[in-house]
Design a protein around this motif. Structure first.
Motif, PDB file in Angstrom:
ATOM      1  N   VAL A  43      -8.640   0.168   3.690  1.00  0.00           N
ATOM      2  CA  VAL A  43      -8.494  -1.245   3.342  1.00  0.00           C
ATOM      3  C   VAL A  43      -7.450  -1.882   4.252  1.00  0.00           C
ATOM      4  O   VAL A  43      -6.571  -1.200   4.790  1.00  0.00           O
ATOM      5  N   CYS A  87     -11.979  -3.990   1.700  1.00  0.00           N
ATOM      6  CA  CYS A  87     -12.580  -2.742   2.179  1.00  0.00           C
ATOM      7  C   CYS A  87     -13.178  -2.947   3.568  1.00  0.00           C
ATOM      8  O   CYS A  87     -14.065  -3.789   3.747  1.00  0.00           O
ATOM      9  N   TRP A 147      -6.573  -6.817  -0.998  1.00  0.00           N
ATOM     10  CA  TRP A 147      -6.907  -5.651  -0.188  1.00  0.00           C
ATOM     11  C   TRP A 147      -8.420  -5.563  -0.045  1.00  0.00           C
ATOM     12  O   TRP A 147      -9.141  -5.473  -1.028  1.00  0.00           O
ATOM     13  N   PRO A 192      -5.646   4.246   5.772  1.00  0.00           N
ATOM     14  CA  PRO A 192      -6.349   3.581   4.671  1.00  0.00           C
ATOM     15  C   PRO A 192      -7.684   2.973   5.101  1.00  0.00           C
ATOM     16  O   PRO A 192      -7.897   2.627   6.270  1.00  0.00           O
ATOM     17  N   HIS A 231       0.849  -1.195   0.000  1.00  0.00           N
ATOM     18  CA  HIS A 231       0.000   0.000   0.000  1.00  0.00           C
ATOM     19  C   HIS A 231       0.883   1.242   0.000  1.00  0.00           C
ATOM     20  O   HIS A 231       1.890   1.287   0.713  1.00  0.00           O
ATOM     21  N   LEU A 273     -12.824   5.037   1.579  1.00  0.00           N
ATOM     22  CA  LEU A 273     -11.661   4.644   0.799  1.00  0.00           C
ATOM     23  C   LEU A 273     -10.952   5.908   0.339  1.00  0.00           C
ATOM     24  O   LEU A 273     -11.546   6.752  -0.343  1.00  0.00           O
ATOM     25  N   GLU A 284      -5.780   6.882  -2.507  1.00  0.00           N
ATOM     26  CA  GLU A 284      -4.695   5.899  -2.614  1.00  0.00           C
ATOM     27  C   GLU A 284      -5.234   4.467  -2.543  1.00  0.00           C
ATOM     28  O   GLU A 284      -4.691   3.557  -3.180  1.00  0.00           O
ATOM     29  N   ASP A 285      -6.296   4.259  -1.738  1.00  0.00           N
ATOM     30  CA  ASP A 285      -6.922   2.932  -1.663  1.00  0.00           C
ATOM     31  C   ASP A 285      -7.510   2.535  -3.011  1.00  0.00           C
ATOM     32  O   ASP A 285      -7.317   1.408  -3.487  1.00  0.00           O
TER      33      ASP A 285
END
Length: 237
Positions: free
Chosen positions: A51, A69, A67, A49, A18, A75, A78-79
């Motif tokens: 996730v 949720c 990944w 994040p 990530h 979110l 970047e997620d």
């Protein structure tokens, strides 16, 4: 022909890092101890994040990562970028499971009792999702281990409610949901009123067996299994 050997290569099984990896372990409450608004305010402030890495089992010795949720969180951009970039790897694994076992697609109104015709091509699953309006999507994946439970729901009027009349059996399987994202303050969130569009990959037929007669019937609506919810970092404290 499916190149099944590549399924066990480490680069296929492992999820990409990530971009906010350093923030994954920052303290954040879950939905049991804080409101959704409070959780999301902490996320936006600390760039935490929405996730976490989830482990999905192939068998007793092998698992793969994706990944996932986290319920209640937004979110971050970047997620979403990470989920989009990793989707082809995830679908590559699912395509091989579909080829090996076959899959069954369902909507809210699908009949789930009796024999079903399996799909053995992931692209046919995608076409099914597109027919439900999913031109773009993300995936939620649960691995359900074998479950064997007494079933009280299918008794007849001649049978007492205090004793189970059936045994429900669900072999190990993977449950895949197609999801949509909508914009929200600071990022995106899963669509609340989601359209049911799922694919199930079973290692055997789920069935309901009548204790008195021994008669079995295939059913995909038993819902007795529970997902193995193993994540890193843990999302429930």
């Amino acid at each position: 022909m499916i190149d099944f050997d590549s399924l066990i290569h480490e680069e296929v099984l492992l999820a990409p890092p990530h971009p906010l990896e350093q923030n994954l372990e920052l303290p954040i409450p879950d939905y049991r101890s804080a409101s959704v608004q409070e959780i999301r305010e902490i996320q936006r402030r600390d760039r935490i994040p929405g996730v976490v890495k989830r482990f999905v089992f192939l068998d007793a010795d092998t698992f793969w990562e994706y990944w996932w949720c986290v319920p209640g969180r937004i979110l971050l951009p970047e997620d979403v970028e990470l989920l989009a970039r990793d989707l082809s790897r995830v679908e590559n694994i699912l395509a091989k499971l579909i080829w090996l076992f076959g899959g069954f697609c369902f909507t809210k109104n699908s009949h789930r009792d009796g024999e079903q015709i399996p799909i053995h091509n992931w692209q046919d699953v995608i076409k099914f999702a597109q027919q439900q309006g999913f031109e773009s999507y993300f995936l939620d994946i649960d691995f359900m281990p074998l479950a064997i439970k007494h079933d009280f729901r299918h008794s007849t009027s001649d049978e007492t409610d205090s004793q189970a009349s059936h045994i429900a059996v669900e072999p190990a399987h993977w449950h895949i949901e197609f999801l949509r994202l909508i914009p929200t303050l600071g990022g995106f969130e899963l669509q609340d009123q989601k359209i049911v569009c799922s694919c199930q990959i079973w290692t055997g037929k789920p069935f309901l067996k009548h204790l008195a007669s021994g008669i079995s019937s295939t059913r995909y609506d038993l819902w007795v299994a529970r997902p193995m919810d193993i994540t890193q970092p843990p999302w429930l404290k």
